[in-house]
Design a protein around this motif. Structure first.
Motif, mmCIF file in Angstrom:
data_model
loop_
_atom_site.group_PDB
_atom_site.id
_atom_site.type_symbol
_atom_site.label_atom_id
_atom_site.label_comp_id
_atom_site.label_asym_id
_atom_site.label_seq_id
_atom_site.Cartn_x
_atom_site.Cartn_y
_atom_site.Cartn_z
ATOM 1 N N GLU A 132 1.043 -1.273 -0.080
ATOM 2 C CA GLU A 132 -0.024 0.084 0.028
ATOM 3 C C GLU A 132 0.806 1.052 -0.052
ATOM 4 O O GLU A 132 1.911 1.398 0.630
ATOM 5 C CB GLU A 132 -0.826 -0.088 1.199
ATOM 6 C CG GLU A 132 -1.642 1.141 1.740
ATOM 7 C CD GLU A 132 -2.974 0.958 1.049
ATOM 8 O OE1 GLU A 132 -3.823 2.047 1.118
ATOM 9 O OE2 GLU A 132 -3.463 0.011 0.490
ATOM 10 N N GLN A 175 2.983 9.426 -0.329
ATOM 11 C CA GLN A 175 3.222 9.221 -1.560
ATOM 12 C C GLN A 175 2.173 9.372 -2.376
ATOM 13 O O GLN A 175 2.066 9.783 -3.415
ATOM 14 C CB GLN A 175 3.423 7.478 -1.787
ATOM 15 C CG GLN A 175 4.886 7.209 -1.323
ATOM 16 C CD GLN A 175 5.269 5.965 -1.002
ATOM 17 O OE1 GLN A 175 4.444 4.896 -0.582
ATOM 18 N NE2 GLN A 175 6.250 5.063 -1.741
ATOM 19 N N GLY A 197 14.721 6.488 1.850
ATOM 20 C CA GLY A 197 13.833 5.364 2.039
ATOM 21 C C GLY A 197 12.365 5.675 2.240
ATOM 22 O O GLY A 197 11.446 4.973 2.553
ATOM 23 N N GLY A 234 10.397 6.197 -0.277
ATOM 24 C CA GLY A 234 9.494 5.615 -1.381
ATOM 25 C C GLY A 234 9.654 6.561 -2.527
ATOM 26 O O GLY A 234 8.479 6.346 -3.178
ATOM 27 N N LYS A 235 10.627 7.240 -2.985
ATOM 28 C CA LYS A 235 10.458 7.938 -4.155
ATOM 29 C C LYS A 235 10.449 7.306 -5.340
ATOM 30 O O LYS A 235 9.742 7.642 -6.286
ATOM 31 C CB LYS A 235 11.644 9.092 -4.109
ATOM 32 C CG LYS A 235 11.553 9.922 -2.918
ATOM 33 C CD LYS A 235 12.618 10.916 -3.073
ATOM 34 C CE LYS A 235 14.184 10.675 -3.098
ATOM 35 N NZ LYS A 235 14.445 10.153 -1.572
ATOM 36 N N THR A 236 11.208 6.422 -5.527
ATOM 37 C CA THR A 236 11.246 5.560 -6.613
ATOM 38 C C THR A 236 9.817 5.018 -7.183
ATOM 39 O O THR A 236 9.614 5.304 -8.420
ATOM 40 C CB THR A 236 12.159 4.222 -6.674
ATOM 41 O OG1 THR A 236 13.272 4.544 -5.911
ATOM 42 C CG2 THR A 236 12.279 3.454 -7.945
ATOM 43 N N ARG A 262 9.482 1.036 9.832
ATOM 44 C CA ARG A 262 10.834 1.664 9.555
ATOM 45 C C ARG A 262 11.124 1.955 11.449
ATOM 46 O O ARG A 262 10.507 2.681 11.870
ATOM 47 C CB ARG A 262 11.143 2.686 8.747
ATOM 48 C CG ARG A 262 10.750 2.378 7.559
ATOM 49 C CD ARG A 262 11.911 1.474 6.748
ATOM 50 N NE ARG A 262 11.599 0.984 5.398
ATOM 51 C CZ ARG A 262 11.488 1.696 4.423
ATOM 52 N NH1 ARG A 262 11.899 3.036 4.368
ATOM 53 N NH2 ARG A 262 11.211 1.090 3.353
ATOM 54 N N ASN A 265 20.136 0.102 -2.536
ATOM 55 C CA ASN A 265 19.156 -0.492 -1.533
ATOM 56 C C ASN A 265 19.329 -1.998 -1.445
ATOM 57 O O ASN A 265 19.158 -2.751 -2.232
ATOM 58 C CB ASN A 265 17.567 -0.271 -2.498
ATOM 59 C CG ASN A 265 16.565 -0.612 -1.295
ATOM 60 O OD1 ASN A 265 16.678 -0.484 -0.059
ATOM 61 N ND2 ASN A 265 15.506 -0.933 -1.965
HETATM 62 P P1 ADP Z 1 13.829 6.532 -1.569
HETATM 63 O O1 ADP Z 1 12.947 7.501 -1.442
HETATM 64 O O2 ADP Z 1 15.178 6.643 -0.568
HETATM 65 O O3 ADP Z 1 14.523 6.498 -3.137
HETATM 66 P P2 ADP Z 1 13.289 3.949 -2.356
HETATM 67 O O4 ADP Z 1 12.177 4.332 -3.350
HETATM 68 O O5 ADP Z 1 14.282 3.416 -2.609
HETATM 69 O O6 ADP Z 1 13.329 5.156 -1.374
HETATM 70 O O7 ADP Z 1 12.117 3.002 -1.358
HETATM 71 C C1 ADP Z 1 12.834 2.304 -0.169
HETATM 72 C C2 ADP Z 1 12.508 1.139 0.107
HETATM 73 O O8 ADP Z 1 10.875 1.125 0.682
HETATM 74 C C3 ADP Z 1 12.234 0.097 -1.055
HETATM 75 O O9 ADP Z 1 12.742 -1.263 -0.661
HETATM 76 C C4 ADP Z 1 10.640 0.186 -1.484
HETATM 77 O O10 ADP Z 1 10.174 -0.963 -2.131
HETATM 78 C C5 ADP Z 1 10.095 0.289 -0.106
HETATM 79 N N1 ADP Z 1 8.764 1.066 -0.331
HETATM 80 C C6 ADP Z 1 8.532 2.098 -1.095
HETATM 81 N N2 ADP Z 1 7.471 2.440 -0.870
HETATM 82 C C7 ADP Z 1 6.739 1.578 0.131
HETATM 83 C C8 ADP Z 1 5.332 1.632 0.994
HETATM 84 N N3 ADP Z 1 4.397 2.603 0.618
HETATM 85 N N4 ADP Z 1 5.106 0.526 1.776
HETATM 86 C C9 ADP Z 1 6.268 -0.228 2.066
HETATM 87 N N5 ADP Z 1 7.574 -0.178 1.552
HETATM 88 C C10 ADP Z 1 7.696 0.740 0.494
#
Ligand code: ADP
Ligand code: MG
Length: 699
Positions: free
Chosen positions: A268, A273, A299, A301-303, A452, A556
C-alpha cells in the motif's frame, strides 16, 4: 534612478579620480548608489571604554583611552621584527604589538599624546597585549556617541586610507545628503503593513545608527526589499516560463497504471506518496509544463512515485526516462523496474557509459521507433545521439543540483518538452528551496513506509576499533550485512586510496574466510567488476561491503543494517545523512557508527552531534545550512542568486517567507504590475531583469 544616486564616486569630497578607480576595481563601487548599498557588516559600540585593570577575558575587541609611554623594536622569531608600544591608562599598562608594517607604523606612534585604542586583548603570562590595534588620536575621535559601522574593504584600499574608517567617512558624508533624494521602492501598503522605515530613513540609519534599534530596523527594511524583489523576479520568470512552454497532457490513467497498481504493487502507498502522486497527476493533465521537485528522506519511497508517474505517461502513449547519478544506481533501478514491469510486457532498457557500441545503436533505434517505452540510465541519456519518438516525462533521481541548463537539455529532446520530475533525498531548507527552485514546484514525501525503525547512531574513536569489530561479528551472526565506507573525495587521491586498501586488508584479516566474505567497491575498478561485487553483496553472498562513497546514493540492500563511516570528520552533513540512509531499510534495528580521529574542530563536532541526535533530514539540512551557508550547499551553479547585499538566506528565513508571500500577493492583485501604486515596483523589477541577461528565456 536619479542623478544624485548616479553621481560617480569621484565627485564625492575626499575621493577624487585615483581613489574612485580603486573603489571601482576593488569593490565595484562606481556611484553614490553603490556606496549607499555597501552596507556595514557589523557595528561596534564605541561609547564604552574599559580600564586596563578590568580587562575582560573575551573574544571581542575593546576600547581603551590612554597614552603611549614607550616604543621599542625587537626580533620575534628567526627573522621577524616586532614593534612593542607600552600603552598606559590610569589603572595600568598593556603592550601594543605589531608584527607587520613595523617600518611605517613606528614613526607614527607619538608618546605622550592621548589615544583611543581599539583591539582584542589577550593575556600572556600576566601581561595583557593587543596585536595590531587601531589607534586614533583622541582629538580626532568622533565623539558622537553610538555605533560605528564596520565596512568590508581590501588590502589595496586600506593602503590608500580606505580602511573601514576611511570608507565610513565617505559614506557617512553621502548619507548626510539623502534628504528628499531617495525614491521609495516598496508600496505604501507594504510599508504600512509591516511598519517599515522608508527607504531614505533606512539608507541613512544603516550607515549612521544611533542605537541598535536603528540599525536593526534599517536592516530589516533593506533585507525585506532585497528579498521581495528577488522573489518577485523568480515568480515572474516562472510565469513567463509556464506561459511559453506548453506541456503534454496526460489525460487518462489507463491500463498500464491500473494493472500495475492493482496487481503488481507490492504494498500500500503511504499517504505522503499518494498525495505527491496526486500533485504530479494534477500538473500533468492541465497542459502546463511540469517542473516538480520531490523531496523525501532516504527510504521514503520516491522510486515508486516516480515509477507510477512514468506509467501514466506510458498510458498516454508517451515514452519515459529515468536518469540516475551513478551506474550502480541506474542498474539497480533497472533491475527493480524491469522485474516489476516485465510481466506486463512493458519494454524497459538501460543505457549507461559502459553500454557497448552495438547495443547502444540498437537502443537508439528502439527509442526513435518508440519500441522502448521506458529508458533508465546515467548522464549518458543527455547525449544528443539519444533521441526519442515521443518523450513524455523525465525523472531525475537524487540530483537536486540539476540546474536549469541541464533540464533544458532534456526539454529539447522533444518538440513539446517532457515533464520533469526531480527526486532528492537531500532535503533543502524551505527558504532555500523557495529561492533556488523558484521556478520549480515542490512536493514533500514526509512519511516513511510503516515499520521502519530510526537508525541508532554513535560516534566512536579509533580506540574503539576492537569492540567495533566485535559488534560487526555479532550483527553478522544475526544474519545482517555491514557497510564500511571510506572517504574518497577525489578518486585519484592516492592517500585516500591507500587508506581504503589498508582498511580493506585489516577487515579481511579480522573477518577471515571461510566464515566471512568481504566485498570491495571503489572508483578505480572497472564498471563490470564493480557491478559484480555489488551484486554479490546485494544477493547476500558477502557480509561486508568496503566501499567509497560510490554507494552513497540510492543503493538498496534491505538486509544491510550496519553502516560504519570511516574518517567521518571528512564528510559533510548531507553526505553523512545520505550514507546512513543506506541502512534502516528493512525491519531490523539498524546502526550507524561514525569513526573519527581524536582531534576535531567545533564544526565537525556539531556535525557529528547532529547525526547522533536526529534522523530527520530536514533538521539536518537546517544545521548544514547554518554551518556552511547557502553558497556551499547549492554549488556555484545558481550563485547569481547569492549575490545578496544584505539579506542572508540561512539566517533570514522569516523574511524570505514574508517576501515570498508579499510577492505572491502583489502579483495576484496585479499580474502585470500596471496599477499606479505599483509603478515603482515595476520599474525596479525591470531594471533587475535587464541586469541578468544570462538567465535566458528558459528559466
Ligand atoms: P528513496 O526515497 O530513498 O528512493 P526507495 O524508493 O528506494 O526510497 O524505497 C525504499 C524502500 O522502501 C524500497 O525497498 C521500497 O520498495 C520500499 N517502499 C517504498 N514504498 C513503500 C510503501 N508504501 N510501503 C512499504 N515499503 C515501501
Ligand atoms: Mg531513491
Amino acid at each position: 534612478m536619479n542623478d544624485f544616486l548616479l553621481t560617480p564616486v569621484e565627485f564625492i569630497k575626499g575621493v577624487g579620480p585615483q581613489r574612485a578607480e580603486l573603489l571601482r576595481n576593488e569593490l565595484g563601487l562606481a556611484t553614490v548608489n553603490d556606496l549607499l548599498h555597501h552596507f556595514p557588516f557589523r557595528y561596534v559600540d564605541r561609547s564604552v571604554y574599559y580600564k586596563v585593570k578590568d580587562l575582560p577575558y573575551a573574544d571581542f575587541a575593546i576600547q581603551l583611552k590612554g597614552r603611549i609611554i614607550q616604543v621599542s623594536e625587537s626580533t620575534a622569531g628567526a627573522r621577524q621584527k616586532k614593534l612593542v608600544a607600552k600603552f598606559q591608562d590610569e589603572t595600568g599598562v598593556i603592550d601594543l604589538v605589531w608584527f607587520q608594517g613595523v617600518k611605517w607604523i613606528k614613526p607614527l606612534l607619538k608618546t605622550g599624546v592621548e589615544y583611543q585604542m581599539y583591539g582584542k586583548a589577550r593575556l600572556y603570562g600576566n601581561q595583557w597585549n593587543v596585536a595590531h590595534p587601531e589607534l586614533t588620536e583622541w582629538s580626532e575621535v568622533d565623539k558622537r556617541t553610538g555605533l560605528q559601522p564596520i565596512y568590508s574593504t581590501t588590502e589595496k584600499l586600506t593602503s590608500k586610507g580606505l580602511h573601514s574608517k576611511g570608507l565610513e567617512k565617505i559614506i557617512s558624508q553621502v548619507a548626510l545628503q539623502l534628504k528628499g533624494r531617495i525614491p521609495e521602492t516598496l508600496t505604501a501598503e507594504l510599508i504600512q503593513k509591516h511598519r517599515l522605515l522608508s527607504k531614505e530613513q533606512a539608507l541613512y540609519l544603516v550607515h549612521r545608527p544611533n542605537s541598535t534599534d536603528d540599525f536593526t530596523r534599517a536592516r530589516t527594511r533593506l533585507k525585506l526589499e532585497e528579498l521581495f524583489f528577488l522573489q518577485l523576479e523568480l515568480l515572474i520568470r516562472k510565469q513567463i516560463g509556464q506561459r511559453a512552454m506548453k506541456g503534454h497532457v496526460f489525460d487518462k490513467v489507463g491500463e498500464v497504471f491500473n494493472t500495475f497498481y492493482e496487481q503488481h504493487l507490492p504494498f500500500e502507498l503511504t499517504n505522503a506518496q499518494k498525495r505527491v502522486l496526486k500533485e504530479i497527476r494534477r500538473d500533468c493533465h492541465t497542459g502546463i509544463h511540469m517542473n516538480r521537485l520531490v523531496q523525501g528522506d532516504v527510504g521514503s519511497g520516491k522510486t515508486l512515485v516516480a515509477l507510477l508517474a512514468m506509467l501514466i505517461a506510458l498510458d498516454n502513449g508517451y515514452q519515459a526516462a529515468l536518469m540516475a547519478p551513478t551506474e550502480i544506481l541506474a542498474g539497480q533501478h533497472y533491475e527493480t523496474i524491469q522485474s516489476l514491469l516485465e510481466p506486463m510486457g512493458v519494454q524497459v532498457a538501460l543505457l549507461t557509459g559502459s553500454t557497448k557500441k552495438k547495443q547502444r545503436e540498437q537502443l537508439h533505434e528502439g527509442l526513435v521507433e518508440g519500441r522502448i517505452q521506458l529508458l533508465i540510465g546515467t548522464h549518458a541519456l543527455l547525449e544528443n545521439t539519444v533521441q526519442f519518438a515521443n518523450l513524455g516525462i523525465v525523472v531525475i533521481d537524487e540530483q537536486h543540483r540539476f540546474g536549469v541548463a541541464q533540464r533544458a537539455r532534456m526539454w529539447r529532446k522533444n518538440q513539446v518538452p517532457p515533464h520533469v520530475l526531480i527526486m532528492t533525498a537531500t532535503p533543502i531548507p524551505r527558504t532555500l528551496a523557495m529561492t533556488f527552485y523558484g521556478d520549480l514546484d515542490v512536493s514533500v514525501i514526509d512519511e516513511l513506509p510503516p515499520g521502519r525503525k530510526p537508525v541508532s547512531t554513535f560516534h566512536r574513536y579509533e580506540s574503539h576499533r576492537l569492540r567495533l569489530f566485535g559488534f560487526m561479528k555479532e550483527q553478522i551472526a544475526l544474519g545482517r550485512q555491514v557497510y564500511v565506507v571510506y572517504p574518497l573525495i577525489r578518486e585519484s587521491e592516492t592517500l585516500d586510496f591507500n587508506n581504503l586498501m589498508a582498511g580493506y586488508e585489516a577487515i579481511s584479516r579480522a573477518f577471515p574466510l571461510p566464515d566471512y566474505r568481504v566485498s570491495i567497491v571503489h572508483g578505480q575498478m572497472k564498471p563490470d567488476d564493480k557491478e559484480f561485487e555489488m551484486q554479490r553483496f546485494v544477493r547476500g553472498e558477502t557480509q561486508i561491503m568496503v566501499a567509497t562513497t560510490v554507494i552513497e546514493v540510492g543503493v538498496n540492500v534491505p538486509n544491510a543494517s550496519v553502516m560504519i563511516i570511516e574518517s567521518a570528520e571528512r564528510f559533510g552533513l548531507s553526505q553523512l545523512h545520505q550514507l546512513r540512509g543506506r541502512v534502516g531499510r528493512g525491519a531490523e534495528q539498524s546502526y550507524c557508527i561514525l569513526m573519527t580521529g581524536n582531534e576535531l574542530g567545533k564544526d565537525t563536532l556539531k556535525r557529528l552531534e547532529t547525526m547522533v541526535s536526529t534522523n530527520d533530514g530536514f533538521e539536518i539540512a537546517e544545521v548544514d545550512l547554518q554551518l556552511r551557508g547557502p553558497g556551499d550547499i547549492m554549488g556555484t551553479q545558481q550563485s547569481g542568486l547569492l549575490n545578496l547585499k544584505i539579506a542572508d538566506l540561512s539566517k533570514d528565513s522569516q523574511l524570505v517567507i514574508l517576501a515570498r508571500d508579499e510577492a505572491r500577493n502583489i502579483l495576484a492583485e496585479d499580474e502585470q504590475l500596471s496599477m499606479p501604486q505599483h509603478a515603482m515596483v515595476r520599474i525596479v523589477l525591470e531594471e533587475i531583469l535587464k541586469s541578468r541577461p544570462n538567465w535566458g528565456k528558459i528559466a
